[in-house]
Design a protein around this motif. Sequence first.
Motif, mmCIF file in Angstrom:
data_model
loop_
_atom_site.group_PDB
_atom_site.id
_atom_site.type_symbol
_atom_site.label_atom_id
_atom_site.label_comp_id
_atom_site.label_asym_id
_atom_site.label_seq_id
_atom_site.Cartn_x
_atom_site.Cartn_y
_atom_site.Cartn_z
ATOM 1 N N LEU B 94 -37.774 17.396 1.851
ATOM 2 C CA LEU B 94 -37.308 19.075 1.710
ATOM 3 C C LEU B 94 -36.824 19.532 3.388
ATOM 4 C CD1 LEU B 94 -41.144 19.750 1.062
ATOM 5 C CD2 LEU B 94 -39.103 20.005 -0.300
ATOM 6 N N PRO B 95 -36.075 19.725 3.357
ATOM 7 C CA PRO B 95 -34.347 21.001 4.102
ATOM 8 C C PRO B 95 -36.145 21.803 4.545
ATOM 9 C CG PRO B 95 -33.563 21.481 2.194
ATOM 10 C CD PRO B 95 -34.891 20.692 1.745
ATOM 11 N N ARG B 96 -35.759 21.998 5.912
ATOM 12 C CA ARG B 96 -36.357 22.300 6.924
ATOM 13 C C ARG B 96 -36.514 23.982 6.737
ATOM 14 N NH1 ARG B 96 -36.824 22.994 12.610
ATOM 15 N NH2 ARG B 96 -38.691 22.865 12.729
ATOM 16 N N GLN B 97 -35.527 24.681 5.972
ATOM 17 C CA GLN B 97 -35.308 26.018 6.033
ATOM 18 C C GLN B 97 -36.020 26.391 5.096
ATOM 19 O OE1 GLN B 97 -34.537 28.743 7.612
ATOM 20 N NE2 GLN B 97 -34.112 27.001 9.834
ATOM 21 N N ILE B 98 -35.907 25.113 3.931
ATOM 22 C CA ILE B 98 -36.722 26.050 2.195
ATOM 23 C C ILE B 98 -37.755 26.514 2.428
ATOM 24 C CG2 ILE B 98 -38.311 23.942 1.635
ATOM 25 C CD1 ILE B 98 -35.610 23.451 -0.626
ATOM 26 N N PRO B 99 -38.397 28.142 1.884
ATOM 27 C CA PRO B 99 -39.413 28.406 1.654
ATOM 28 C C PRO B 99 -40.554 27.720 1.243
ATOM 29 C CG PRO B 99 -37.029 29.592 -0.042
ATOM 30 C CD PRO B 99 -36.885 28.185 0.721
ATOM 31 N N VAL B 127 -41.419 14.659 4.241
ATOM 32 C CA VAL B 127 -41.081 14.280 4.670
ATOM 33 C C VAL B 127 -38.975 15.121 4.536
ATOM 34 C CG1 VAL B 127 -40.977 11.540 4.814
ATOM 35 C CG2 VAL B 127 -38.557 12.956 4.045
ATOM 36 N N ARG B 128 -38.587 15.506 5.637
ATOM 37 C CA ARG B 128 -37.414 16.552 5.772
ATOM 38 C C ARG B 128 -36.627 15.106 5.654
ATOM 39 N NH1 ARG B 128 -37.773 16.100 11.916
ATOM 40 N NH2 ARG B 128 -35.229 15.276 11.909
ATOM 41 N N ALA B 129 -35.241 16.760 4.435
ATOM 42 C CA ALA B 129 -33.923 16.432 4.249
ATOM 43 C C ALA B 129 -33.091 17.125 4.131
ATOM 44 C CB ALA B 129 -34.299 14.696 2.955
ATOM 45 N N ALA B 130 -31.966 16.109 4.093
ATOM 46 C CA ALA B 130 -30.703 18.030 4.120
ATOM 47 C C ALA B 130 -30.875 17.914 2.864
ATOM 48 C CB ALA B 130 -29.538 16.986 4.413
#
Lengths: 304, 304
Positions: B94-99, B127-130
Motif C-alpha cells: 500500500l502507498p503511504r498516502q492511500i486513504p 507493506v509499503r509499496a508504490a
Amino acid sequence: MKLYRLGENELIQWVTRQIRTDRSVVRGIGDDCAVLRGTGRNLQLFACDMLVEGVHFRRRDPAGAVGWKALAVNVSDIAAMGGLPRHAVVSLGLPRQIPVSFVDGLYRGLCRCAKRYGVNLVGGDTVRAAQVVIDVAILGEVEKGRVVYRAGARVGDTLLVTGRLGGSLRSGRHLRFSPRVREARALTAQARLHAMMDLSDGLRQDLPRICQASGVGAVLEVTKIPRHAGCSIAQALTDGEDFELLIAAAGRDADRLLPWAKRNLPCGLHRIGTVVAAKPHSVVTLVAPKGTKIPSSLAGFQHF
Amino acid sequence: MKLYRLGENELIQWVTRQIRTDRSVVRGIGDDCAVLRGTGRNLQLFACDMLVEGVHFRRRDPAGAVGWKALAVNVSDIAAMGGLPRHAVVSLGLPRQIPVSFVDGLYRGLCRCAKRYGVNLVGGDTVRAAQVVIDVAILGEVEKGRVVYRAGARVGDTLLVTGRLGGSLRSGRHLRFSPRVREARALTAQARLHAMMDLSDGLRQDLPRICQASGVGAVLEVTKIPRHAGCSIAQALTDGEDFELLIAAAGRDADRLLPWAKRNLPCGLHRIGTVVAAKPHSVVTLVAPKGTKIPSSLAGFQHF
C-alpha cells in the motif's frame, strides 16, 4: 485519514476485529503464522510475507540473495512457531523491462533456500507491476505439543534471544540470513517454551508484541543484548531484519537451556531480560548499569 | 533479454524445469492449484494470485469490489480443481498516502467474499509499496476421487463451458464475478470430469493450456461459444477475466450433463467443441459456419 497516520499495529488490530473464523482455526491473524487443525497429530502453519523493491531490497542487490530472502523470511515465520516448513507458493510482480537474468537469479535464490530448508515450491503467479514485488505464502507443520505462540509469556519468565542483533540492513546480512528452524526445533525438544517470535522489526517493537499478546510487561537489560560488531545498543534495539528468535521461558528452563546452548547452538543463546507484571503505560522497561547511554526516543521501523 | 520477450507461458515452463519436489506433492506448478497429499481422505489445494493496480483494477474502482475480486480469483482456482476453499492469507502492498477508507473498503470486500464462500481469513502482511498490490494465497480441499486437473482431456471428449464469455473488463464484471465453486462441485458429483480450468486469460489462450497439459488438440466451434450481450466472437475468445469453467468430459457424460444443467445450473452449461488428436503446429482449430467472420490474429492477454 491517510494510512501512514494509522500505523501497522493499529491496522492489524482493526482488521482482526472484523474477522470471524470457524473451529478449524486454532489461531488466526496476530501471530507469526496462522495455526490450523490438521487431521493427524500435527497442526498446520500458514503465513505470508511480501518483499517490495526499495523497501526490503534494492534493484542492484544480487537477485539470488533477494530470492533467498523472500523465502527465508517466511521460513523464519515457521521457525518462530517451532515448526518445520513444507510447501510454498510465490507471486511475482515484475516490470516488463526487467532483464530475464534478474528473474533467473531470483528463482535460483528461491530454489537454493527451498532446498536448504526442505521446502517444496509448488506454485505461483507472475504479473506485471511497476516495481519488483515478491510475495511468498508458506505452509508448515508442528506437533501439537511443540507449537509456541506469542501469547504465553508468564511473569517471572526469562527472556532469551538467539544470535546477535543490529546492523542487518547496513551489512547486507538481511539478504543472506539463516532462519532459525534447527535452533527452534532443538530448543522445543529441550524445554516447553512459553512464547516465541522472530525479530523482524527490532526488539524495541517486537518485544512489546509478545508482551501485549501475553498480557505482561518486560524488563530489558540493554547491555545484555548480544550485538553484532560495531553496533550500538540503539542499533541492536531498533535496526530490525535480524530474524533471530525472541523467547520467553520459565527461569529454571532458561538456566538449563543456556549452558546446553553453549555446546549445541553455534549461533548462541543469550539472557536479555525478565517478564514482569503488565503496567498501564510502559510495556517494556529498559534497564542498564549507571552511565550507559540509551537514547530517549527509541522506536523501530514502521511500514507506514 | 528483457522479460516481456520471454512471455508468461515460457517463464512458467522454464521455472518448472528447475524445481524438484518430494512425494507429498501430487501436483506442483502448472495447474490452477498445487495438490498436496493430506493425512486423511482429502487432498489439499494450495494456490496464489496477485492483483496489481493498473493491471487488474484501477484506483478509482470501488475498493470493496477490488477486495472481493482479490479473494474471488483465488476461490476460482480452487473451484477449477473441483475443491472447496478453506483458508486464505492476504499480503497488501500500500502507498503511504492511500486513504484509510480505501483499505477499509478493501477488507470489507475481502470479508464479504470470505463469508460467501466459507473461507477463513487467517493471516497477512502489510507493506509499503508504490502501487496497490494484493496477493492472496488460498488453501482448499478436495476428495481424492473428485479432483480434476488440466491434464486428462481425451480424444473424443466434449468441451463445455459454464456461463457466458466476453466483455468482463469493459463491463466491470471482473470485479464482481461469482467463482463457480457450487457449479464445479455439482458437476463432479454428477460425472467424472476429465479436465477442468478456470478461464482467466480468455479461451484462445487457456484452451491450449488444457490441450498442452493433456497432449491433445481441440476443435472449437466459435459460433457455439456463449457470449455476453454485445460481445463479438473475437471478444468472447480473447477478452479474459471471465472466470468461467472450461471442462473436458466424455461425450456420453456431456450428453447427460447438458440437460441436467438446464434444470440445475442457473449460469448455464454449453458445448463448444471437441477434443481431437494433437497436431504438430496447430493446437486449436477454430471452425465456424460459412460466412462467419473470425479475425485472423486472435491472441489473448499476455502479462509481459
